[in-house]
Design a protein around this motif. Structure first.
Motif, short mmCIF file in Angstrom:
data_model
loop_
_atom_site.label_atom_id
_atom_site.label_comp_id
_atom_site.label_asym_id
_atom_site.label_seq_id
_atom_site.Cartn_x
_atom_site.Cartn_y
_atom_site.Cartn_z
N ASP B 22 73.53 70.40 88.22
CA ASP B 22 75.02 69.85 87.80
C ASP B 22 74.93 68.42 87.60
N ASN B 36 76.79 64.89 80.57
CA ASN B 36 77.32 64.56 81.95
C ASN B 36 76.50 63.88 82.79
N SER B 45 86.02 63.44 87.93
CA SER B 45 85.36 64.07 86.55
C SER B 45 83.95 63.29 86.47
N SER B 46 83.03 63.99 85.65
CA SER B 46 81.68 63.22 85.43
C SER B 46 81.69 62.16 84.26
#
Lengths: 174, 251
Positions: B22, B36, B45-46
């Motif tokens: 991720d 991301n 949030s990314s």
């Protein structure tokens, strides 16, 4: 600030749906900002705001319950649903987000739930922009699903007046 | 921590692998790639960049995400000036709400890092200039306390007061009694909060008939040497002190 839980818990109606803005020429962001009524009174600064991207259909759509210009703060987000966020999942703050969700990552569709971000003992919001979020228990497959979910969770009883974002569909999206 | 200890070595490795997966994620849509990055905006949030192929070059942008972050807290008016200072250093550009750079394809790596970092820095700088959570907490508590002690009719919240320079200062509250007028100002440990208060107090006390000036802090000991900056210009009390202390400070 202690008025915020009362606002969140109240049954609300959209006073009017003003329509989506034209796309920002750089980012293609489209938005709307709609005032809300509680018991027949359009509340000062209480709004449902939506954000999407004109060139990203069925993606990156957010609905947010917001209070503006309260106690010297220009904008206080209360609830926010991020649907299929292009930024991907959200990471919860390890210290600010208590309980099992602290430090955890949630998927690209998630709810920044007011009740996770409200500190009852001090009567304040945690952080400035809803740092805590949780996954949604149900699959939201369409804008209609998103509106229905937000209508229930945000307690907006006529959310169906919100029109879908004016997305541009191309060959890739039919 | 307890949960991690219960995992087998394979289980721990699986968690690490899941996190690695991720950290950097790319999504492609036609000739556009979204990436991301392993940096988080203040909302968790990314940081995400967008890569578009334009003829023989790449446009790397932040897709307007820094702007959305600051808009979320009503600080969008700070965006242009803050962005200008940061973008100039890195050779980046801005188009309305979007930060970008156009580069040859072999500069993609550096450009992605530069745009991602700039997007994050702009957001971080603006958020750091917002009223601190601590100051707002003290403000709210202070206002409630003053109303309890002096009565609502005597307390004017979020008042504006002009100093000797005629500049208007936002103060947490002003309290008017039969014998005096006092300004109570919530002050956090953050340098911005302290310096803003000292500037305001310096200006207000230069009036011919200045009100009593009281800085209200969470803990005097935590302020350390900065306490002297405040006490040189007004009285200082702690938010949790007694009603008698508040009355004495205002007298």
């Amino acid at each position: 600030m202690s008025v915020l839980p009362t606002i969140v818990a109240a049954e609300k109606l959209l006073a009017v749906f003003p329509g989506w803005s034209a796309p920002n020429s750089a980012s293609q962001v489209v938005t709307f900002s709609a005032p809300l009524d509680i018991e027949g009174v359009t509340e000062a600064g209480l709004l449902l705001e939506g954000t999407a991207r004109f060139d990203e259909p069925d993606q990156d759509f957010s609905l947010e319950l917001v209070v503006r210009n309260l106690n010297g703060q220009r904008r206080i987000p209360l609830h926010r649903l991020d649907w299929r966020a292009r930024k991907g999942g959200h990471s919860n703050h390890r210290r600010k987000c208590l309980g099992a969700m602290g430090g955890k990552r949630v998927p690209a569709t998630h709810l920044h739930d007011f009740w996770m971000n409200w500190v009852e003992s001090t009567g304040r919001m945690r952080g400035k922009n809803l740092p805590c979020a949780r996954p949604i228990d149900e699959e939201l497959q369409s804008v209609a699903d998103v509106l229905r979910f937000c209508g229930n969770w945000f307690r907006i009883n006529n959310i169906e007046v919100v029109e879908p974002p004016p997305w541009e569909y191309d060959l890739f999206h039919g | 921590m307890d949960e991690a200890l219960k995992l087998s070595p394979e289980g721990i490795q699986a968690e690490v692998d899941a996190a690695l997966k991720d950290l950097v994620v790319a999504h492609r849509k036609g000739r556009t790639t979204f990436i991301n990055l392993p940096l988080l905006y203040p909302d968790g949030s990314s940081v995400t960049v967008r890569v578009d192929a334009i003829r023989d070059r790449l446009r790397i942008s932040d897709n307007g995400y820094a702007y959305r972050e600051v808009h979320a807290v009503g600080a969008e008016r700070s965006f242009a000036q803050t962005a200008w200072r940061i973008l100039e250093d890195d050779g980046l550009s801005r188009d309305r709400d979007t930060i970008f750079v156009d580069v040859p394809a072999d500069q993609a790596f550096r450009a992605i890092c530069d745009v991602g970092m700039a997007s994050w820095r702009i957001t971080d700088r603006i958020y750091s200039q917002l009223p601190e959570d601590e100051e707002i907490e003290i403000e709210d508590s202070l206002t409630e306390r003053l109303i309890e002690i002096f009565g609502e009719s005597r307390v004017s919240r979020h008042d504006k007061l002009a100093g000797a320079s005629t500049n208007e200062w936002d103060v947490t509250a002003a309290v008017t009694t039969e014998s005096s007028r006092a300004v109570f100002q919530a002050v956090s440990n953050h340098p911005n909060s302290i310096f803003k208060t000292t500037a305001a107090f310096h200006d207000i006390r230069s009036l011919r008939q200045p009100p009593r000036l009281i800085a209200v802090v969470r803990d005097k000991a935590e302020l350390g040497r900065k306490l002297a900056l405040l006490s040189g210009l007004g009285r200082v009390i702690e938010i949790g002190q007694s009603e008698a202390t508040y009355q004495r400070a205002a007298a």
